[in-house]
Write an enzyme that holds these catalytic residues in place. Structure first.
Site, PDB file in Angstrom:
ATOM      1  N   LYS A   1     -54.469 -51.366  -0.657  1.00  0.00           N
ATOM      2  CA  LYS A   1     -54.693 -52.036  -1.944  1.00  0.00           C
ATOM      3  C   LYS A   1     -54.346 -51.107  -3.101  1.00  0.00           C
ATOM      4  O   LYS A   1     -53.659 -51.483  -4.049  1.00  0.00           O
ATOM      5  CB  LYS A   1     -56.149 -52.498  -2.021  1.00  0.00           C
ATOM      6  CG  LYS A   1     -56.549 -53.097  -3.373  1.00  0.00           C
ATOM      7  CD  LYS A   1     -57.445 -52.163  -4.137  1.00  0.00           C
ATOM      8  CE  LYS A   1     -57.954 -52.794  -5.412  1.00  0.00           C
ATOM      9  NZ  LYS A   1     -58.599 -51.806  -6.314  1.00  0.00           N
ATOM     10  N   ASN A   2     -54.806 -49.856  -3.033  1.00  0.00           N
ATOM     11  CA  ASN A   2     -54.589 -48.931  -4.145  1.00  0.00           C
ATOM     12  C   ASN A   2     -53.122 -48.551  -4.305  1.00  0.00           C
ATOM     13  O   ASN A   2     -52.688 -48.211  -5.406  1.00  0.00           O
ATOM     14  CB  ASN A   2     -55.447 -47.678  -3.964  1.00  0.00           C
ATOM     15  CG  ASN A   2     -56.919 -47.939  -4.238  1.00  0.00           C
ATOM     16  OD1 ASN A   2     -57.274 -48.931  -4.889  1.00  0.00           O
ATOM     17  ND2 ASN A   2     -57.791 -47.101  -3.728  1.00  0.00           N
ATOM     18  N   CYS A  31     -63.482 -53.183 -12.171  1.00  0.00           N
ATOM     19  CA  CYS A  31     -64.888 -52.894 -11.893  1.00  0.00           C
ATOM     20  C   CYS A  31     -65.428 -51.877 -12.877  1.00  0.00           C
ATOM     21  O   CYS A  31     -64.758 -50.892 -13.208  1.00  0.00           O
ATOM     22  CB  CYS A  31     -65.061 -52.336 -10.475  1.00  0.00           C
ATOM     23  SG  CYS A  31     -64.604 -53.468  -9.162  1.00  0.00           S
ATOM     24  N   ARG A  41     -64.202 -44.910 -17.791  1.00  0.00           N
ATOM     25  CA  ARG A  41     -62.931 -44.714 -17.079  1.00  0.00           C
ATOM     26  C   ARG A  41     -61.818 -44.636 -18.117  1.00  0.00           C
ATOM     27  O   ARG A  41     -60.964 -45.503 -18.220  1.00  0.00           O
ATOM     28  CB  ARG A  41     -62.684 -45.862 -16.094  1.00  0.00           C
ATOM     29  CG  ARG A  41     -63.801 -46.042 -15.097  1.00  0.00           C
ATOM     30  CD  ARG A  41     -63.635 -47.296 -14.258  1.00  0.00           C
ATOM     31  NE  ARG A  41     -62.653 -47.129 -13.208  1.00  0.00           N
ATOM     32  CZ  ARG A  41     -62.328 -48.104 -12.346  1.00  0.00           C
ATOM     33  NH1 ARG A  41     -62.898 -49.289 -12.447  1.00  0.00           N
ATOM     34  NH2 ARG A  41     -61.445 -47.896 -11.396  1.00  0.00           N
ATOM     35  N   ASP A  66     -64.485 -43.958  -3.205  1.00  0.00           N
ATOM     36  CA  ASP A  66     -64.528 -45.344  -2.720  1.00  0.00           C
ATOM     37  C   ASP A  66     -65.220 -45.481  -1.371  1.00  0.00           C
ATOM     38  O   ASP A  66     -65.600 -46.589  -0.981  1.00  0.00           O
ATOM     39  CB  ASP A  66     -63.106 -45.900  -2.594  1.00  0.00           C
ATOM     40  CG  ASP A  66     -62.519 -46.330  -3.928  1.00  0.00           C
ATOM     41  OD1 ASP A  66     -63.208 -46.153  -4.951  1.00  0.00           O
ATOM     42  OD2 ASP A  66     -61.388 -46.821  -3.962  1.00  0.00           O
ATOM     43  N   ARG A  69     -61.101 -59.052  -4.297  1.00  0.00           N
ATOM     44  CA  ARG A  69     -60.083 -58.281  -5.028  1.00  0.00           C
ATOM     45  C   ARG A  69     -59.436 -57.235  -4.124  1.00  0.00           C
ATOM     46  O   ARG A  69     -58.279 -56.853  -4.336  1.00  0.00           O
ATOM     47  CB  ARG A  69     -60.720 -57.543  -6.210  1.00  0.00           C
ATOM     48  CG  ARG A  69     -60.942 -58.371  -7.465  1.00  0.00           C
ATOM     49  CD  ARG A  69     -61.341 -57.471  -8.631  1.00  0.00           C
ATOM     50  NE  ARG A  69     -60.481 -56.294  -8.678  1.00  0.00           N
ATOM     51  CZ  ARG A  69     -60.929 -55.033  -8.599  1.00  0.00           C
ATOM     52  NH1 ARG A  69     -62.200 -54.778  -8.464  1.00  0.00           N
ATOM     53  NH2 ARG A  69     -60.077 -54.031  -8.650  1.00  0.00           N
TER      54      ARG A  69
END
Length: 421
Positions: A23-24, A118, A123, A307, A399
């Site tokens: 995903k990343n 999120c 951030r 994560d 997601r």
């Protein structure tokens, strides 16, 4: 009407599960593809909500996007226009900030709203913006949008105060068309960065040093189309490893790169999980009756991934003694602990650490996925809880996890997605 995930706890899992593409990596690869003027084919794309959002953003820019099957995307930027990125989709998707570097490189100008995603505490994107400025761009914030533009981009030496994955990727993509040579020092070393640099090099970029803390980009004049397969998702793999360790016997996790999971594997062994590591799969045989508490401290790759700490916390509630999780990346990443406490866990939060006292008997109740990895943690907790767990706000989970309900059902979980009033 809204959808929730409902889990009946107490069922042992077994069987095989295949890990999807990262995903990343995907959320950066898809924007990077439009640096070309020719079609780019990407295979291994996970079927997740973030990919659907990126498809919407590409189409808003006039890019032709074709999904072939469930994991095969063809991106053709031939008819693309540089339009302001100010739609609601931008504000919901953290990864939309990757369009900053890409559009700046291609058009020397980008207008974009502040990206969303999120909430894990502050951030900031100041490192991204400083990188753009070092390459010759001007940055201003006006009317709710960032306006970034340059007459020309010129390579420079850029030192990152923090080895940020997002800033490393954004500066790397911005620099591919810059004149001369760009050197990123204290660059992030995550596997996803290597994957994005590999795609760009296939397209004709000249990037060296990815995977080290010094990346060198020599500017080129043109990029072309290519074919690229995404690396496996190490965070999804970590989630299923932890899930199997918590609630399974003889679970095989396929399509993994074990090197990417070294930090987690060593902690699972310390806890008392019995597993076998193969070239591209890991088998979790089970766990000892009495699990040992461990301490975790998150760090940039190759350290223990931020994560991974949330899903692992569900397993730590079953360990004898006190485990300590110290978060060094996103200091507010502890909302999952409050939800676990609703289920009967004994966790004391003293930012930047959580203190997990175990073992605890968890009981099913109504909980909320406050972010993506919190949702994964609650799924794991629900699998071992007594009774039924209902997880709300599951769009966070969707997601980043492809077909999590189906994959778990195949392993023997009693789990369903239901619509409620």
């Amino acid at each position: 009407m809204k959808e929730i995930i409902r889990i009946e706890g107490g069922h042992k899992l077994s069987g095989k599960v295949r890990i999807s593409g990262s995903k990343n990596a995907t959320v950066a690869l898809i924007p990077a593809a439009i640096l070309s003027d020719e079609p780019v084919t990407i295979v291994g794309v996970p079927e997740i909500a973030d990919v659907k959002s990126l498809k919407i953003l590409l189409e808003e820019l006039g890019v032709n996007v074709v999904m072939k099957g469930t994991d095969h995307i063809v991106i053709d930027p031939n008819g693309m226009e540089n339009k302001p990125m100010d739609s609601e989709t931008v504000t919901k998707l953290r990864a939309s900030y990757y369009f900053m570097g890409v559009l700046l490189a291609k058009y020397k100008k980008v207008v974009i709203k502040m990206p969303g995603g999120c909430y894990l505490g502050p951030r900031p994107i100041d490192l991204h913006l400083k990188g753009f400025e070092a390459l010759g761009a001007t940055v201003r914030y006006e009317g709710g949008c960032y306006h970034i533009e340059a007459e020309e981009l010129v390579g420079d030496k850029i030192f990152l105060d923090i080895s940020s994955v997002g800033a490393t990727i954004n500066i790397m993509t911005a620099a591919v068309y810059a004149k001369g040579k760009t050197i990123i020092e204290n660059a992030a070393k995550e596997p996803e960065i290597i994957d994005i640099a590999t795609l760009l090099n296939k397209m004709g970029a000249e990037i060296r040093g990815m995977g080290t803390n010094v990346i060198t980009i020599t500017g080129v004049e043109k990029l072309h189309g290519c074919f690229h397969e995404i690396i496996p998702d190490r965070i999804e793999a970590a989630t299923y490893l932890t899930l199997a360790a918590t609630a399974g016997n003889d679970v095989t996790i396929e399509n993994v790169i074990p090197l990417h999971l070294d930090g987690l594997i060593s902690k699972l062994v310390d806890i008392g999980v019995e597993l076998s590591v193969d070239i591209d799969k890991i088998i979790v045989h089970g766990r000892k009756e009495k699990l040992t508490a461990v301490d975790i401290k998150t760090a940039p790759y190759p350290g223990f991934a931020t994560d991974m700490q949330q899903p692992l916390t569900a397993l730590l509630t079953q360990c004898e003694g006190q485990s300590v999780v110290t978060e060094t990346i996103y200091t507010e990443r502890f909302k999952h602990c409050n939800e676990l406490n609703k289920m009967g866990a004994d966790i004391d939060i003293r930012i930047p650490s959580s203190f997990i006292n175990g073992p605890s008997v968890l009981s099913g109740t109504s909980v909320e996925a406050t972010d993506l990895r919190c949702g994964a943690c609650l799924v794991i907790a629900g699998l071992i809880a007594q009774g039924t767990t209902e997880i709300h706000e599951i769009y966070h989970i969707e997601r980043g996890y492809e077909n999590i309900v189906g994959k778990l059902r195949d392993l023997g979980a009693v789990i369903e997605k239901v619509t409620i009033d």
